[in-house]
Design a protein around this motif. Structure first.
Motif, short mmCIF file in Angstrom:
data_model
loop_
_atom_site.label_atom_id
_atom_site.label_comp_id
_atom_site.label_asym_id
_atom_site.label_seq_id
_atom_site.Cartn_x
_atom_site.Cartn_y
_atom_site.Cartn_z
N ALA A 195 1.00 -1.58 0.11
CA ALA A 195 -0.01 -0.06 -0.42
C ALA A 195 1.12 1.50 -0.18
CB ALA A 195 -0.90 -0.09 1.52
N VAL A 196 0.67 2.27 -0.80
CA VAL A 196 1.32 3.50 -0.97
C VAL A 196 0.81 4.71 -1.38
CG1 VAL A 196 3.07 2.70 -1.56
CG2 VAL A 196 1.38 3.24 -3.45
N SER A 197 0.24 5.82 -0.71
CA SER A 197 0.31 6.84 -1.37
C SER A 197 0.93 7.50 -2.82
CB SER A 197 -0.27 8.25 0.00
OG SER A 197 -0.74 7.15 0.58
N LEU A 198 -0.06 8.27 -3.29
CA LEU A 198 0.93 8.63 -4.80
C LEU A 198 0.99 9.98 -4.93
CD1 LEU A 198 2.83 7.46 -7.21
CD2 LEU A 198 1.10 6.86 -8.21
N THR A 199 1.66 11.05 -5.74
CA THR A 199 1.04 12.02 -5.89
C THR A 199 1.40 12.43 -7.28
OG1 THR A 199 1.07 14.69 -5.40
CG2 THR A 199 2.99 13.27 -4.60
N PRO A 200 0.41 13.12 -8.13
CA PRO A 200 0.99 13.89 -9.20
C PRO A 200 1.82 15.14 -9.14
CG PRO A 200 -0.10 14.14 -9.54
CD PRO A 200 -0.74 13.40 -7.56
N GLY A 201 2.80 15.72 -10.30
CA GLY A 201 2.90 17.32 -9.97
C GLY A 201 2.02 18.19 -10.19
N PHE A 202 2.42 18.84 -10.86
CA PHE A 202 1.42 19.78 -11.73
C PHE A 202 0.24 19.30 -12.32
CE2 PHE A 202 0.87 24.85 -12.56
CZ PHE A 202 -0.33 25.07 -12.94
N LEU A 203 -0.48 18.85 -12.83
CA LEU A 203 -1.50 17.73 -13.43
C LEU A 203 -2.17 18.21 -13.96
CD1 LEU A 203 -2.14 15.76 -13.94
CD2 LEU A 203 -4.08 15.69 -12.86
N ARG A 204 -1.73 18.49 -15.77
CA ARG A 204 -2.49 18.79 -16.82
C ARG A 204 -3.72 17.74 -16.61
NH1 ARG A 204 2.41 19.17 -19.42
NH2 ARG A 204 1.42 17.53 -21.35
N SER A 205 -4.86 18.35 -15.59
CA SER A 205 -6.06 17.66 -16.92
C SER A 205 -7.10 18.49 -17.29
CB SER A 205 -6.96 17.72 -14.73
OG SER A 205 -7.00 19.28 -14.58
N GLU A 206 -8.37 17.76 -17.94
CA GLU A 206 -9.63 18.09 -18.86
C GLU A 206 -9.35 19.61 -17.95
OE1 GLU A 206 -9.77 13.83 -18.90
OE2 GLU A 206 -9.46 15.24 -17.12
N ALA A 207 -10.00 19.58 -16.71
CA ALA A 207 -10.42 20.33 -15.79
C ALA A 207 -9.80 21.58 -16.09
CB ALA A 207 -11.06 20.38 -14.88
N MET A 208 -8.14 21.51 -16.03
CA MET A 208 -7.06 23.12 -15.56
C MET A 208 -6.99 23.34 -17.19
SD MET A 208 -4.42 24.25 -13.73
CE MET A 208 -5.22 23.29 -11.95
N LEU A 209 -6.53 22.22 -17.73
CA LEU A 209 -6.33 23.07 -19.21
C LEU A 209 -7.50 23.65 -19.42
CD1 LEU A 209 -5.24 19.17 -21.07
CD2 LEU A 209 -3.89 21.41 -20.38
N GLU A 210 -8.98 23.39 -19.27
CA GLU A 210 -10.08 24.25 -19.47
C GLU A 210 -10.05 25.69 -18.65
OE1 GLU A 210 -14.36 23.29 -18.16
OE2 GLU A 210 -14.31 22.95 -19.99
N GLY A 211 -9.80 25.57 -17.30
CA GLY A 211 -9.44 26.64 -17.09
C GLY A 211 -8.39 27.79 -17.24
N PHE A 212 -7.73 27.21 -18.50
CA PHE A 212 -6.14 28.11 -18.97
C PHE A 212 -6.62 28.31 -20.00
CE2 PHE A 212 -3.56 26.39 -15.53
CZ PHE A 212 -2.94 27.54 -14.97
N GLY A 213 -7.70 27.93 -20.62
CA GLY A 213 -8.70 27.93 -21.70
C GLY A 213 -7.84 27.91 -23.37
N VAL A 214 -7.27 26.06 -22.20
CA VAL A 214 -6.11 24.85 -23.82
C VAL A 214 -6.44 24.43 -24.14
CG1 VAL A 214 -3.94 27.43 -23.50
CG2 VAL A 214 -3.99 25.43 -22.28
N THR A 215 -6.08 23.35 -24.91
CA THR A 215 -5.75 21.95 -24.96
C THR A 215 -4.39 21.32 -24.86
OG1 THR A 215 -5.68 22.17 -27.38
CG2 THR A 215 -7.77 22.68 -26.90
#
Length: 301
Positions: A195-215
């Motif tokens: 069992a582990v915990s795992l983190t991404p870095g600065f995640l380029r998710s769909e919502a993040m892309l949309e928030g920045f107005g980019v694809t």
């Protein structure tokens, strides 16, 4: 085609979008059968009110070379998780090798920039239930199947250290999930589960892309608004981290630890989809702790 995980069965809780989708697809790319679990379907969106669906994720898993099985589940509702467990028993002979808890659904609920006692309490507690209670229900109902295989359990969080994130309710959720990796390592290691915990870095998710107005094709344009976005990573990066862990015969060496996508990329040698290897951890230290002004994000990819 990579068939490292051929014959393995995974559940990705919260696989509709973001890191969960990237993880499901990369497990599929390694040959796994993936139960793609989440609340958003083509028939009924969740309260997140976004266009991504579990069916779409399952199709991406298929396209990557695995088998995707979409299952509509609210992980805060034990009876719905029971129904998922029953489907695993009936459709996969009860086999569960990999369990990934990535349920969150709290971004629209969390508030920033003001004291926590001024936050809307109902919305804040809903974020806690979405991000912590859901994980506990998933664990309670599905871990017995995982123990039978001596499998891998991954708790997806945000951050690999105990820095304060600036919003009490958000911070408590993510710190709780990090802690789950530690205590589950203690509880489940004796049963042959890592069992582990795992983190991404600065995640380029769909919502993040949309928030920045980019694809995804134009994502670098967002660095004009936020220079740190230049070190961002796709959800496939953390997905490849999970696939690498799942395919590692010596994965038990990580038991109980808080891991990161960039740490595991350096360990296992995988890259993001563009062939780069974003190192958010090193970038964070140089920029936010050592206050270097002369950094080029490309040097951290």
């Amino acid at each position: 085609m990579d068939r490292t995980l051929g014959g393995r069965v995974a559940v990705v809780a919260g696989a509709t979008r973001g890191a969960g989708r990237g993880i499901a697809v990369e497990l599929g790319a390694a040959g796994a059968t993936v139960f793609v679990a989440g609340r958003s379907t083509r028939q009924a969106p969740s309260a997140m009110n976004r266009p991504e669906t579990i069916e779409e994720t399952a199709e991406l898993v298929d396209r990557a070379g695995g088998r995707g099985i979409p299952v509509r589940v609210d992980f805060c509702v034990p009876e719905e998780v029971d129904a998922l467990r029953d489907r695993i028993r009936s459709e996969a002979d009860g086999r569960l090798d990999i369990l990934v808890n990535d349920v969150w659904g709290g971004d629209p609920l969390v508030e920033w920039g003001k004291p926590f006692w001024e936050h809307d309490l109902d919305r804040s507690l809903t974020a806690w239930r979405n991000g912590v209670q859901s994980h506990l229900v998933s664990l309670h109902r599905l871990v017995p199947l995982l123990i039978a295989r001596g499998g891998l359990l991954v708790e997806i969080t945000d951050g690999d250290r105990e820095d304060y994130y600036g919003s009490l309710f958000y911070d408590v959720v993510k710190a709780s999930v990090r802690r789950l990796g530690k205590v589950l390592g203690e509880d489940l290691g004796k049963h042959g589960v890592t069992a582990v915990s795992l983190t991404p870095g600065f995640l380029r998710s769909e919502a993040m892309l949309e928030g920045f107005g980019v694809t995804e094709d134009t994502w670098r344009d967002a660095a004009k608004k936020d220079p740190h976005f230049a070190i961002s990573e796709t959800p496939h990066y953390v997905g490849r981290a999970v696939a690498a862990l799942a395919g590692d015969e010596k994965v038990a060496r990580w038991n109980g630890q808080v891991l990161s996508s960039w740490q595991l990329a350096n360990e296992y040698g995988f890259t993001d989809v563009d062939g780069s290897r974003p190192d958010w951890g090193k970038y964070r230290v140089d920029v936010f702790e050592n206050h270097r002004k002369d950094v080029d994000p490309e040097d951290y990819r």
